[in-house]
Design an enzyme around this catalytic site. Sequence first.
Site, PDB file in Angstrom:
ATOM      1  N   SER A 189       0.789  -1.221   0.000  1.00 48.85           N
ATOM      2  CA  SER A 189       0.000   0.000   0.000  1.00 48.85           C
ATOM      3  C   SER A 189       0.825   1.276   0.000  1.00 48.85           C
ATOM      4  O   SER A 189       0.406   2.285  -0.555  1.00 48.85           O
ATOM      5  CB  SER A 189      -0.950   0.002   1.201  1.00 48.85           C
ATOM      6  OG  SER A 189      -0.249  -0.216   2.410  1.00 48.85           O
ATOM      7  N   HIS A 217      -5.057  -3.152  -2.929  1.00 45.25           N
ATOM      8  CA  HIS A 217      -4.634  -2.197  -3.965  1.00 45.25           C
ATOM      9  C   HIS A 217      -4.413  -2.854  -5.321  1.00 45.25           C
ATOM     10  O   HIS A 217      -4.020  -2.183  -6.275  1.00 45.25           O
ATOM     11  CB  HIS A 217      -3.365  -1.468  -3.526  1.00 45.25           C
ATOM     12  CG  HIS A 217      -3.576  -0.629  -2.310  1.00 45.25           C
ATOM     13  ND1 HIS A 217      -4.055   0.666  -2.364  1.00 45.25           N
ATOM     14  CD2 HIS A 217      -3.419  -0.915  -0.998  1.00 45.25           C
ATOM     15  CE1 HIS A 217      -4.166   1.140  -1.138  1.00 45.25           C
ATOM     16  NE2 HIS A 217      -3.787   0.201  -0.290  1.00 45.25           N
ATOM     17  N   LYS A 249     -11.204   1.086  -2.472  1.00 44.88           N
ATOM     18  CA  LYS A 249     -10.103   1.660  -3.251  1.00 44.88           C
ATOM     19  C   LYS A 249     -10.510   1.742  -4.719  1.00 44.88           C
ATOM     20  O   LYS A 249     -11.335   2.579  -5.051  1.00 44.88           O
ATOM     21  CB  LYS A 249      -8.835   0.882  -2.959  1.00 44.88           C
ATOM     22  CG  LYS A 249      -8.265   1.380  -1.616  1.00 44.88           C
ATOM     23  CD  LYS A 249      -7.738   0.381  -0.697  1.00 44.88           C
ATOM     24  CE  LYS A 249      -7.436   1.039   0.647  1.00 44.88           C
ATOM     25  NZ  LYS A 249      -7.068   0.064   1.669  1.00 44.88           N
TER      26      LYS A 249
END
Length: 407
Positions: A189, A217, A249
């Site tokens: 991250s 991610h 995200k």
Amino acid sequence: MALDRPDLRARARAEREARTQLQARRVRRTVLRRDGMRSEVAGSDGSTRWLLNFCGNDYLGLASHFQVSGALQDAAALHGVGSGGSHLVSGHHALHDALEREIADWLQLPAALLFGSGFAANLAVVQGLLGEGDACVQDRLNHASLIDAARLAGCRLRRYPHADAQGALRQLRTLPEGAAMLATDGVFSMDGDIAPLRELAIVARVQQALLYVDDAHGIGVVGPDGRGSVAEARLDVEAVPLRLVTLGKALGGCGAVLAGDVDLIGHLAETARPYVYTTALPPAVAGAALTAVRIARHEHWRRERLTALVQRFRARALRLGLDLMPSETPIQPLRCGDNATALAMSAALDAAGFWVAAIRPPTVPDGQARLRVTLSAAHGDADVDALVDALATARDACADAARRTRP
Ligand SMILES: *Cc1c(COP(=O)(O)O)cnc(C)c1O
């Protein structure tokens, strides 16, 4: 005997003072409005200004997509706001179910389970599967929620050097008793690099450990159809029985879905405390996520656009000698070193109209403060070019200031 306990308020004040000395204070900035990647933020003096956001996680531009917002509104009109209960009592809705099935289908996995957040899902996986006498071996740079999950599970926690599969093997060999889990972020991250998943899968197999990949991610961004880092590494459910997909995200919403093996998911759905003892997400949030997943899996142009922007950013930044970290993902950190430099750079960018937060310890290791630049398919070429120029200008200004203050 008289008690002499520490006063918690005094301790909090002392720790805050220590953070001030270290330039490690953290403040929230309030967003008033958003327009694509631009945010109107409040200043401390009551004024407001528009900044171009280069530090969020909305990689595909879905957080304010009209169809996703529309799905949220439509579902709220039909089903109201709160789910009204936990999943196992009365809060489980058809939209939760549909979202789980959509994600299982997308990732070509047999089962999926929706959580209120990725943090809660990580707690559930480790606590739900491991206990005293078991072992959890983790990359040193794993997300805080994975580290805390192992601590709460009461298992032994060992960390290996970043992205070092041999290190993971060594750690597992020291713990031959009890069940074992090898847990890693798919895309890291704060660094943006991708875990060596194929090597880790071999280590896990040899050591009979369960490989768990937190792909917060990676999902939507990497791999065929955005299926994430595990798909990119061509690993199946045998090799990676569980993986985490977060919805906050690239998918632009909130919540998380655990996907993988039927028996493991079934076990967690009945026993994991962070799943059982919490209110189900609003059905409308699941409805919005369902629409976001459909867009993410089918609109390949968003990933192509993102890849083009990453290449554009890197080429231009490296030409200007900016100290980028090695990353091919939309997470493109710029090394600053000390906290003061990271804060000064962030402030200079702010003055130029860009929002790039300074990331400091303990989020990253000591001495590795950075500007974590993130790109989105919703950024324009000109936005990226202007950011790189502002980064180079800020770097030069900080270097000048450092030279002036040196005796
Ligand atoms: C953001 C993040 C989480 C937590 O997910 P939330 O849904 O925000 O709670 C977990 N793991 C990683 C690697 C993350 O980046």
